[in-house]
Structure formats: structure tokens, C-alpha cells
Design a protein around this motif. Structure first.
Motif: not given
Length: 378
Positions: A41-53, A233-248
Motif C-alpha cells: 500500500k502506498i501509505q505503508e511504503e510512504h510511512d516506512a521512508v518517513r519513519e524507518k527505511v 524496518g526496510v520496505t520495498e517502495c515504488a512509484l506511488g510512494a515516491r510521488d507522495t514523498l517528493r511532493l511533501e
């Protein structure tokens, strides 16, 4: 130079393309490359980058090498880009810049790296790599420099988040602490793979690295990162989370926030177009004319909506009198803050703190302008 590999739909493959298929992920067309929108889920991938890796596959990004020939590579490149190559005087440093047409329209924005005094590596956006390579070749009169497209020789894995440095340190003896922001360390060994370039850059607003890896070794490094990072807490992330992260993080995206119809000053990256650059470059006259002309000057501002209606790219922006003053270029519901945020390109007389109106499918929605500094207030 290696050649592109394509799937049955004509999409270019990254080194992890078959890995995505094995995991049953849905592949989408992203600038001519086959990539997934999400692993879970984009939310899970996004949160992993903000909180872990989190780790990403951005191997669609280009790698174009420019080497000195009859002319010095940096002197020549300085006539092509908006920023000033003379600002980076040390090997291993990087700089953000734009490349523009004669009329000022943006061909691309990119980071380039100084390898040594006679060599640099430019990293255009994936959808623009062919265009930028051809542009450089067309402007390389009489073979002044050597221009080589190495895009398909390399893969790129960003490792981003609070635990990024700990994770990468488990796989390399490189002195990561000595790599400053917008710098890189070349020819490192990581996860048993040689010739890895470790760059302290990213597109998420979090600390981390981007790992440039020989194409055939990307899956090896990806799996090692997953194996070593379980407790982090490493998480595989893709385009969706990349977009929300860069926008924030307030970072623009080519094709959304600017393109060939927009100059970099209006597009919000005026900092990459120094007024005092003495060297002439392609498009300089158009930029000077825009800055000094009488027409309405535009810039890019952030906005926040206190509500649930999410503006989308291309929606009109009005003032309180109903006059159109701009357009939404990027927007989403922020996974971190829970409300809609985005970017507007508009008359620069409108300042952070001002209220504007966005036409969201026929309904007027108030938005407050800001400096794209959401993460500063997290």
C-alpha cells in the motif's frame, strides 16, 4: 554501451523487471519504462521512508558521461546548462541544474556529478534521457567533448529514511559519514559488488543514499538490502510512494510542474538559474528577457487545503474575485499530514499565507499558499 531491453508491450525494462513479474506486481508505463505503482500500500511504503527505511528502483534515470576532448568538459557543459559548473570545484560533488531551449522552455531538470576535472555524469529523467543525449550530441560541435550514454550499463537504488545510513553501512566499508549532501563516493564495494557509486542524494525529503550499481548486479544488492534491513524496518517502495514523498518534500517533477512550455524561473527552480552567471548558455537571452520584461511573472508555490476535496493537476486557480491566476501542477492527499497539499504555478505577486480558490470539478475550494515547507513543521 549496453542496449535497452523491452517487454512485449515495448516498455523498457529495469534490472528488476523480472523480479516484479515474479512477485505478481502490476506493471505500468512510466515514461516508456515498465515499473510498478506499489508493492503493498502506498501509505505503508510512504510511512516506512518517513519513519524507518525504504528502497526504490529508479534505474529508469539516465546516466550520460561527458569527458574532455578539444574542450574541457565543464567549460563546454557550462554553455549548455542554466547553473554554473564553476561552483563545484571538488571531485565527488554534485549540482542541480536545468537544460533549456533557446526560448527558455525546459528540456529537463537533473543532477550531474563531477568525477574529476575532465569528466562529469549527468542524470536526466528517464523519459527525457534520449532527448537530452541527442541535445548534447547536437550541440557538441566538431567533437569538442566526448558524450556517451551509459544508461543501460547502470541501475539505481535509492535507500531513504532515518535508518538508511545504518542499513547501507552493514553492506560496505565505505566511510559514509564523510559523504556530504550532494556529494558521492565512487568505486566502492557494497554487498560484495564492486564499482558502486554511493551518492548522498534523494527525492524523498529524508536522509539517505542513491546507489549507482552495475546493471547485472542490481538484484543482488536489492536482495542484500532486504536481508540486512529486516530489523530496521526496510520496505520495498515504488512509484506511488515516491510521488507522495517528493511532493511533501517540495520537490518538483518534470512533466507535472514544468515541461518545455515552462521556463525554470516560472517553474519554481530559479535558484538553478543564477543571475550572475557570466558564461553564455543556450536559452540565456530568453531568461533575461523574462526576468526583465513587463509580462506577468510566475513562480511555483505550495498550497494546503483544510478539507477533504483533493485538487488535481491542471485545475484552475482563481483569486477571490474569480479571476484565473494560475494552475495546479501537482497535488495529493498527504499521507503524513492527512490533508490535501500540492503545487500551484501562479502570478508571483501572490505570497505564502495568501488564500486562493481552486476549481475542483466545479466546486470552489479554498487553499492557503505556503513555501512547500511542510516537512519543516512535521
Amino acid at each position: 554501451m549496453s542496449e535497452a531491453q523491452f517487454d512485449e508491450n515495448g516498455l523498457k525494462k529495469t534490472p528488476l523487471y523480472d523480479y516484479y513479474l515474479d512477485k505478481g506486481l502490476k506493471i505500468t508505463d512510466f515514461g516508456g519504462w515498465g515499473l510498478p505503482i506499489q508493492f503493498t500500500k502506498i501509505q505503508e511504503e510512504h510511512d516506512a521512508v518517513r519513519e524507518k527505511v525504504g528502497i526504490f528502483d529508479t534505474s529508469h534515470m539516465g546516466e550520460i558521461v561527458v569527458k574532455s576532448g578539444k574542450e574541457n568538459a565543464f567549460d563546454w557543459f557550462n554553455t549548455i546548462i542554466t547553473n554554473d559548473t564553476r561552483k563545484i570545484k571538488e571531485d565527488g560533488k554534485a549540482q542541480y541544474t536545468a537544460i533549456i531551449r533557446d526560448d527558455g522552455g525546459m528540456l529537463d531538470d537533473m543532477i550531474y556529478y563531477r568525477v574529476n576535472k575532465d569528466e562529469l555524469v549527468a542524470t536526466p529523467n528517464g523519459a527525457n534521457t534520449d532527448k537530452i543525449y541527442e541535445w548534447l550530441v547536437d550541440h557538441n560541435k566538431d567533437g569538442a567533448v566526448e558524450v556517451v550514454n551509459e544508461t543501460f550499463d547502470w541501475g539505481l537504488i535509492p535507500v531513504q529514511g532515518p535508518n538508511a545510513e545504518e542499513l547501507v553501512s552493514r553492506l560496505t566499508d565505505a566511510d559514509l559519514a564523510s559523504i556530504e549532501y550532494y556529494s558521492y563516493s565512487p568505486d566502492q564495494t557494497l554487498a560484495g559488488v564492486d564499482n558502486v557509486q554511493i551518492s548522498r542524494t534523494g527525492y524523498t525529503g529524508e536522509s539517505g543514499f542513491e546507489l549507482y550499481i552495475p546493471y547485472d548486479d542490481v538484484l543482488t544488492v536489492w536482495n542484500k538490502l532486504l536481508e540486512e534491513g529486516q530489523d530496521l524496518g526496510v520496505t520495498e517502495c515504488a512509484l506511488g510512494a515516491r510521488d507522495t514523498l517528493r511532493l511533501e518534500a517540495g520537490l518538483p517533477l518534470y512533466g507535472n510542474d514544468f515541461d518545455e512550455s515552462v521556463n525554470p524561473v516560472a517553474g519554481g527552480v530559479a535558484f538553478a538559474v543564477p543571475k550572475k552567471k557570466e558564461v553564455d548558455y543556450v536559452g540565456r537571452d530568453a531568461i533575461v528577457a523574462y526576468r526583465e520584461g513587463d509580462q506577468v511573472k510566475e513562480t511555483s508555490r505550495g498550497f494546503t487545503v483544510d478539507g477533504t476535496k483533493i485538487p488535481r493537476q491542471g485545475m484552475d486557480v482563481k483569486n477571490k474575485d474569480g479571476e484565473k491566476i494560475g494552475v495546479v501542477t501537482s497535488a495529493t492527499k498527504s499521507p503524513t499530514f492527512g490533508n490535501p497539499i500540492g503545487f500551484i504555478r501562479l502570478d508571483r505577486s501572490y505570497k505564502p499565507g495568501d488564500t486562493v480558490i481552486i476549481d475542483v470539478r466545479g466546486k470552489d475550494v479554498e487553499a492557503t499558499l505556503n513555501k512547500k515547507d511542510w516537512l519543516d513543521n512535521k
